[in-house]
Design a protein around this motif. Structure first.
Motif, PDB file in Angstrom:
ATOM      1  N   MET A 273       9.894  10.423  25.442  1.00 50.67           N
ATOM      2  CA  MET A 273       8.425  10.858  26.177  1.00 50.67           C
ATOM      3  C   MET A 273       7.486  11.463  25.052  1.00 50.67           C
ATOM      4  SD  MET A 273       8.799   8.747  29.196  1.00 50.67           S
ATOM      5  CE  MET A 273       6.651   8.850  29.648  1.00 50.67           C
ATOM      6  N   PHE A 274       7.817  12.745  25.998  1.00 47.71           N
ATOM      7  CA  PHE A 274       7.629  13.970  24.814  1.00 47.71           C
ATOM      8  C   PHE A 274       7.330  14.155  23.633  1.00 47.71           C
ATOM      9  CE2 PHE A 274       7.404  18.660  25.754  1.00 47.71           C
ATOM     10  CZ  PHE A 274       6.270  19.039  25.356  1.00 47.71           C
ATOM     11  N   LYS A 275       8.311  13.860  23.021  1.00 49.98           N
ATOM     12  CA  LYS A 275       8.598  13.571  21.497  1.00 49.98           C
ATOM     13  C   LYS A 275       7.404  12.486  20.643  1.00 49.98           C
ATOM     14  CE  LYS A 275      12.558  13.689  19.587  1.00 49.98           C
ATOM     15  NZ  LYS A 275      14.235  13.376  19.768  1.00 49.98           N
ATOM     16  N   ASP A 276       7.548  11.432  21.267  1.00 45.95           N
ATOM     17  CA  ASP A 276       6.617  10.430  20.990  1.00 45.95           C
ATOM     18  C   ASP A 276       5.406  10.553  20.863  1.00 45.95           C
ATOM     19  OD1 ASP A 276       8.718   9.025  20.568  1.00 45.95           O
ATOM     20  OD2 ASP A 276       8.528   7.391  21.556  1.00 45.95           O
ATOM     21  N   PHE A 277       4.889  11.521  21.886  1.00 44.73           N
ATOM     22  CA  PHE A 277       3.967  11.562  22.382  1.00 44.73           C
ATOM     23  C   PHE A 277       2.983  12.804  21.436  1.00 44.73           C
ATOM     24  CE2 PHE A 277       0.487  14.742  24.604  1.00 44.73           C
ATOM     25  CZ  PHE A 277      -0.887  13.256  24.792  1.00 44.73           C
ATOM     26  N   VAL A 278       3.709  13.965  21.198  1.00 44.22           N
ATOM     27  CA  VAL A 278       4.330  14.595  20.129  1.00 44.22           C
ATOM     28  C   VAL A 278       3.186  13.856  18.773  1.00 44.22           C
ATOM     29  CG1 VAL A 278       4.082  16.806  18.844  1.00 44.22           C
ATOM     30  CG2 VAL A 278       4.775  16.625  21.440  1.00 44.22           C
ATOM     31  N   LYS A 279       4.356  13.450  18.477  1.00 41.72           N
ATOM     32  CA  LYS A 279       4.063  12.588  16.872  1.00 41.72           C
ATOM     33  C   LYS A 279       3.622  11.405  17.124  1.00 41.72           C
ATOM     34  CE  LYS A 279       6.004  11.404  13.243  1.00 41.72           C
ATOM     35  NZ  LYS A 279       6.335  12.726  11.980  1.00 41.72           N
ATOM     36  N   GLN A 280       2.847  11.404  17.817  1.00 41.36           N
ATOM     37  CA  GLN A 280       1.485  10.695  18.370  1.00 41.36           C
ATOM     38  C   GLN A 280       0.313  11.069  17.065  1.00 41.36           C
ATOM     39  OE1 GLN A 280       1.069   8.414  21.801  1.00 41.36           O
ATOM     40  NE2 GLN A 280      -1.140   7.327  21.268  1.00 41.36           N
ATOM     41  N   HIS A 281      -0.051  12.584  17.668  1.00 38.86           N
ATOM     42  CA  HIS A 281      -0.962  12.969  18.126  1.00 38.86           C
ATOM     43  C   HIS A 281      -0.681  13.557  16.759  1.00 38.86           C
ATOM     44  CE1 HIS A 281      -3.023  12.395  21.421  1.00 38.86           C
ATOM     45  NE2 HIS A 281      -2.164  12.035  22.267  1.00 38.86           N
ATOM     46  N   ARG A 282       0.074  14.187  15.780  1.00 42.36           N
ATOM     47  CA  ARG A 282       0.919  14.968  14.508  1.00 42.36           C
ATOM     48  C   ARG A 282       1.467  14.233  13.731  1.00 42.36           C
ATOM     49  NH1 ARG A 282      -2.383  19.604  14.921  1.00 42.36           N
ATOM     50  NH2 ARG A 282      -1.290  20.739  13.400  1.00 42.36           N
ATOM     51  N   SER A 283       1.118  13.276  13.464  1.00 41.73           N
ATOM     52  CA  SER A 283       1.513  12.463  12.901  1.00 41.73           C
ATOM     53  C   SER A 283       2.714  13.191  11.460  1.00 41.73           C
ATOM     54  CB  SER A 283       1.424  10.982  12.043  1.00 41.73           C
ATOM     55  OG  SER A 283       0.002  11.934  11.047  1.00 41.73           O
ATOM     56  N   GLU A 284       2.213  14.329  11.060  1.00 39.41           N
ATOM     57  CA  GLU A 284       2.616  15.225   9.944  1.00 39.41           C
ATOM     58  C   GLU A 284       3.759  16.012  10.181  1.00 39.41           C
ATOM     59  OE1 GLU A 284      -0.648  17.921  12.207  1.00 39.41           O
ATOM     60  OE2 GLU A 284       0.097  15.695  12.014  1.00 39.41           O
ATOM     61  N   LEU A 285       4.146  16.471  11.512  1.00 39.94           N
ATOM     62  CA  LEU A 285       5.394  16.735  11.991  1.00 39.94           C
ATOM     63  C   LEU A 285       6.283  15.886  11.395  1.00 39.94           C
ATOM     64  CD1 LEU A 285       4.063  18.036  15.422  1.00 39.94           C
ATOM     65  CD2 LEU A 285       4.901  20.042  14.002  1.00 39.94           C
ATOM     66  N   ASP A 286       7.700  17.045  10.961  1.00 40.44           N
ATOM     67  CA  ASP A 286       8.724  16.629  11.104  1.00 40.44           C
ATOM     68  C   ASP A 286       9.656  17.076  13.087  1.00 40.44           C
ATOM     69  OD1 ASP A 286      11.513  16.309  11.254  1.00 40.44           O
ATOM     70  OD2 ASP A 286      12.275  17.045   9.329  1.00 40.44           O
ATOM     71  N   ILE A 287       9.007  15.783  13.649  1.00 39.05           N
ATOM     72  CA  ILE A 287       9.474  16.503  15.191  1.00 39.05           C
ATOM     73  C   ILE A 287      11.141  16.307  15.145  1.00 39.05           C
ATOM     74  CG2 ILE A 287       9.777  13.508  15.575  1.00 39.05           C
ATOM     75  CD1 ILE A 287       8.207  16.051  17.328  1.00 39.05           C
ATOM     76  N   ASP A 288      11.592  16.035  14.440  1.00 42.08           N
ATOM     77  CA  ASP A 288      13.616  16.046  15.151  1.00 42.08           C
ATOM     78  C   ASP A 288      13.448  17.716  14.612  1.00 42.08           C
ATOM     79  OD1 ASP A 288      14.376  13.608  15.932  1.00 42.08           O
ATOM     80  OD2 ASP A 288      14.152  12.917  13.633  1.00 42.08           O
ATOM     81  N   LYS A 289      12.816  18.147  13.701  1.00 45.60           N
ATOM     82  CA  LYS A 289      12.399  19.654  13.482  1.00 45.60           C
ATOM     83  C   LYS A 289      12.034  20.247  14.784  1.00 45.60           C
ATOM     84  CE  LYS A 289      12.375  22.948   9.710  1.00 45.60           C
ATOM     85  NZ  LYS A 289      11.945  22.861   8.623  1.00 45.60           N
ATOM     86  N   VAL A 290      11.090  19.808  15.570  1.00 48.20           N
ATOM     87  CA  VAL A 290       9.849  20.789  16.249  1.00 48.20           C
ATOM     88  C   VAL A 290      10.599  20.965  17.578  1.00 48.20           C
ATOM     89  CG1 VAL A 290       8.697  21.396  14.369  1.00 48.20           C
ATOM     90  CG2 VAL A 290       8.571  19.767  15.973  1.00 48.20           C
ATOM     91  N   ALA A 291      11.091  19.713  17.895  1.00 50.70           N
ATOM     92  CA  ALA A 291      11.297  19.089  19.533  1.00 50.70           C
ATOM     93  C   ALA A 291      12.958  19.256  19.181  1.00 50.70           C
ATOM     94  CB  ALA A 291      11.064  17.076  19.407  1.00 50.70           C
ATOM     95  N   THR A 292      13.409  20.751  19.759  1.00 50.18           N
ATOM     96  CA  THR A 292      14.891  20.909  19.721  1.00 50.18           C
ATOM     97  C   THR A 292      14.361  22.533  21.260  1.00 50.18           C
ATOM     98  OG1 THR A 292      13.799  23.618  18.465  1.00 50.18           O
ATOM     99  CG2 THR A 292      15.861  21.073  16.962  1.00 50.18           C
TER     100      THR A 292
END
Length: 341
Positions: free
Chosen positions: A249-268
């Motif tokens: 849920m946290f990852k989805d929330f961040v990705k929703q607001h910052r779509s340019e992020l490589d979420i798998d790279k920063v959500a470690t």
């Protein structure tokens, strides 16, 4: 014998004083619990005037009398022009500044919601809001609510900027990522998009001391892990599943607001300092809140808003009594040390 007599007398006095203070503090705390909590106050401060005052003070120290006279003439001329035509001043937009210094339980969200409500009562779509966030994160529901409070600003189509001078990690970054624009000091701590939960287990200690612990639940997973009972593999697996779900849920929330992020790279669960965070698109710009405000002062009227809850008389007295108890205790310790010497 004389030493024991003196020491006994000292100890009796010390106990008497401490007991008397404890009784008084207990009485005051009882009053505080019965007294209704009063509402707080909203404080508005013109930061534009604050910057002007700093500028004026510096000029009076650094400039000569002739230079000051020349400057005063120029300022008077500008004031006359403003009076003739106040269009430039009227065109200035408002920038509302809020500060959020969050603790683990995010209790500061109550203050934040009052401040944001005040802003939304007066702000227009032409105005802006700056929120200075400083937090290493905390409880999910508390920081989730804090992020939702910031979303209220965006829902009103008011530009939102979040600045991070020191740290916005975990729940702190959950708040920051909501903003239209995120600025960070070069060495601010950013990220930590992860979830952690931990608790001790005393079951073996209880068993060693022949202490039985009973816990009864209705529902297979009413309790997953427990502090005093014997944890099971099924309970651990369910607990881990719940943490993973919160992380998703946290990852989805961040990705929703910052779509340019490589979420798998920063959500470690890692964190980065400002410059690295910018390279990873966690922030948009490297800048301190001070620089941001000084630049904005040229085009905006700056207002700091702070909500302060009123303390009841009993609470004020309780704090004073606590400080008195602390000072008395330190004096007694010091007197005891002298006696032993």
């Amino acid at each position: 014998m004389e030493f024991l007599f003196v020491y006994g007398l000292f100890l009796a006095k010390a106990i008497t004083i401490v007991v008397a203070i404890v009784v008084v503090v207990g009485f005051i705390v009882g009053m505080a619990s019965k007294q209704k909590q009063t509402s707080g106050n909203l404080e508005f401060e013109s930061l534009s005037e604050h910057f002007d005052d700093i500028k004026n003070q510096a000029q009076h120290v650094l400039l000569s009398k002739d230079e000051l006279k020349k400057l005063e003439k120029e300022e008077k001329k500008k004031e006359k022009e403003k009076k003739k035509s106040s269009k430039d001043e009227a065109k200035k937009k408002n920038l509302f500044v809020l500060n959020f210094n969050g603790s683990m339980n995010a209790q500061e969200v109550e203050q934040l919601r009052e401040e944001i409500t005040a802003v939304l009562c007066v702000a227009t779509k032409d105005d802006e809001v700056l929120v200075n966030v400083e937090s290493g994160g905390g409880v999910v529901h508390g920081y989730g609510l804090a992020a939702s409070q910031l979303q209220r600003i965006k829902d009103k189509q008011i530009k939102l900027t979040v600045s991070v001078d020191k740290v916005a990690a975990s729940g702190g970054y959950m708040m920051a990522c909501v903003a239209d624009h995120v600025i960070s000091a070069p060495f601010a701590i950013i990220g930590s998009i992860g979830v952690i939960a931990q608790l001790p287990n005393f079951n073996k200690v209880l068993k060693k001391n022949d202490i039985e612990f009973e816990q009864h639940t209705a529902g297979d997973f009413k309790r997953t892990l427990t502090m005093f009972g014997e944890n099971t593999a099924e309970g651990r697996a369910k607990f881990k599943e719940e943490i993973e779900d919160v992380h998703l849920m946290f990852k989805d929330f961040v990705k929703q607001h910052r779509s340019e992020l490589d979420i798998d790279k920063v959500a470690t669960g890692e964190y980065w300092y400002g410059q690295r965070a910018k390279d990873l698109n966690l922030v948009d710009e490297l800048k301190t809140s001070d620089d941001f405000l000084m630049e904005a002062n040229n085009t905006h009227k700056l207002y700091a808003i702070k909500y302060a809850a009123k303390k009841t008389l009993a609470q004020k007295l309780g704090f004073s009594a606590y400080k008195a108890l602390e000072q008395t205790f330190m004096r007694l310790v010091d007197a005891g040390n002298k006696l032993y010497r």
